[in-house]
Design an enzyme around this catalytic site. Structure first.
Site, short mmCIF file in Angstrom:
data_model
loop_
_atom_site.label_atom_id
_atom_site.label_comp_id
_atom_site.label_asym_id
_atom_site.label_seq_id
_atom_site.Cartn_x
_atom_site.Cartn_y
_atom_site.Cartn_z
CG ASP A 1 32.44 43.54 54.12
OD1 ASP A 1 33.29 43.26 53.23
OD2 ASP A 1 31.65 44.52 53.81
CE1 TYR B 1 34.08 38.90 40.10
CE2 TYR B 1 33.12 38.34 37.70
CZ TYR B 1 33.57 37.91 38.79
OH TYR B 1 33.41 36.55 39.47
CE LYS C 1 36.53 36.45 40.22
NZ LYS C 1 37.05 35.77 41.67
#
Length: 264
Positions: free
Chosen positions: A65, A156, A160
Site C-alpha cells: 500500500d 481528486y 490530477k
C-alpha cells in the site's frame, strides 16, 4: 515497442496488477524489459506476474500500500541494485468521493497522499538515478478529471491537475539529461476498477478506451512529453480548459452524473 536500451533493463510499474497497469506490464515484457510490479492486492498482482514472466523476462512483485509511511523503503529494498530505466506511476485513484466540507479530512488526506505524495516520492528517487545515468523515462498516468473541478471528487480532480503541471516542470528539468517525462491523461477506460464502481460505459456517444490501447499509446509517445491526452480525448481536454468556467463546470457535472450507477 519501447526500446530496452533506452528504458531498460528494468521497469517499475506502480499499480501494475490489472487494467492499464497490467497492459503496460505485458507490452514491456514483449520488449524484453524486466519488471518490478507494485500493487496492493496479491491475487491480480501474482496473476499478472505469472503471465508476463512466461514471456521470458524477470519479474519481481511487491504487495504494498503506497500510503504506508515505509513505502519508499520497501520499494528500495526490492529495486536497489537494479538498473531501472522506466518508472510508470499508475497507482493514483479516487479513493474517497465526498462533498469536501462535510467529508473526513483524514480520508481526504489519503487521496492527496496516494495521488501526490507517493507519486513524488517514487519520481524523486528514480528520477535522480535516471538523471545521473543520462537516460530513462517517467510516465505518470493522469486523468481528464484534472481539467475541471467536479462535485464529490474535488480533491481528486485537484490532485490530477497538480500531477499534470508537475509533469510539465519535471519534463523541462530532465530533458537536458536524456530522461523523458510524460503525463498520460486518461478518459473513461474499461478497467476492472471502473467496472467494480458500476460506472455505465454503454451510454450513446461515450468514448470508452481499452487498457491495451492506452498502454500502447503511452509507450509509443513516451518521448513526446510533457502531456498526452490518450484515447482520442484531446478535444475533450481542450474544451474543459476553456471559458466561461461556470458553464463548463455545470455542463460537465450534469454529464458525469449519467455515468454513475443508478441509485438504490
Amino acid at each position: 515497442m519501447p526500446n530496452k536500451t533506452e528504458y531498460g533493463p528494468w521497469a517499475v510499474v506502480a499499480g501494475g496488477s490489472e487494467g492499464v497497469g497490467a497492459s503496460f506490464a505485458d507490452r514491456l515484457a514483449d520488449a524484453g524489459i524486466n519488471l518490478v510490479l507494485i500493487a496492493r492486492t496479491p491475487g491480480p498482482l501474482n496473476e499478472t506476474a505469472d503471465r508476463v514472466r512466461a514471456k521470458g523476462v524477470e519479474v519481481r512483485t511487491l504487495e504494498l500500500d503506497l500510503l504506508d509511511p515505509g513505502a519508499l523503503a520497501a520499494v528500495r529494498a526490492v529495486t536497489d541494485g537494479l538498473e531501472v530505466g522506466l518508472l510508470i506511476f499508475n497507482a493514483g485513484a479516487n479513493s474517497y468521493g465526498h462533498e469536501f466540507v462535510t467529508g473526513d479530512l483524514a480520508r481526504v488526506q489519503g487521496v492527496l497522499d496516494l495521488n501526490i505524495t507517493a507519486q513524488l516520492a517514487l519520481t524523486h528517487h528514480f528520477g535522480a538515478l535516471m538523471k545521473d545515468r543520462g537516460r530513462g523515462g517517467i510516465l505518470l498516468v493522469g486523468s481528464l478529471a484534472g481539467y475541471l473541478g467536479q462535485a464529490q471528487i474535488s480533491i481528486y480532480s485537484a490532485a490530477k491537475a497538480f500531477s499534470r503541471v508537475f509533469a510539465e516542470g519535471l519534463w523541462l528539468e530532465l530533458r537536458p539529461y536524456g530522461v523523458h517525462v510524460l503525463e498520460l491523461v486518461l478518459g473513461v477506460t474499461r478497467t476492472p476498477a471502473m467496472e467494480r464502481a458500476g460506472l455505465r460505459m454503454d451510454l450513446p456517444g461515450l468514448n470508452v478506451a481499452e487498457p491495451d490501447d492506452i498502454a500502447r499509446e503511452g509507450l509509443e509517445h513516451l518521448a513526446d512529453g510533457p502531456v498526452r491526452v490518450a484515447g482520442g480525448n484531446a478535444g475533450a481536454a481542450e474544451k474543459r480548459s476553456g471559458f466561461p468556467r461556470a458553464d463548463l463546470v455545470l455542463g460537465a457535472h450534469e454529464a458525469s452524473k449519467r455515468l454513475l450507477p443508478p441509485s438504490t
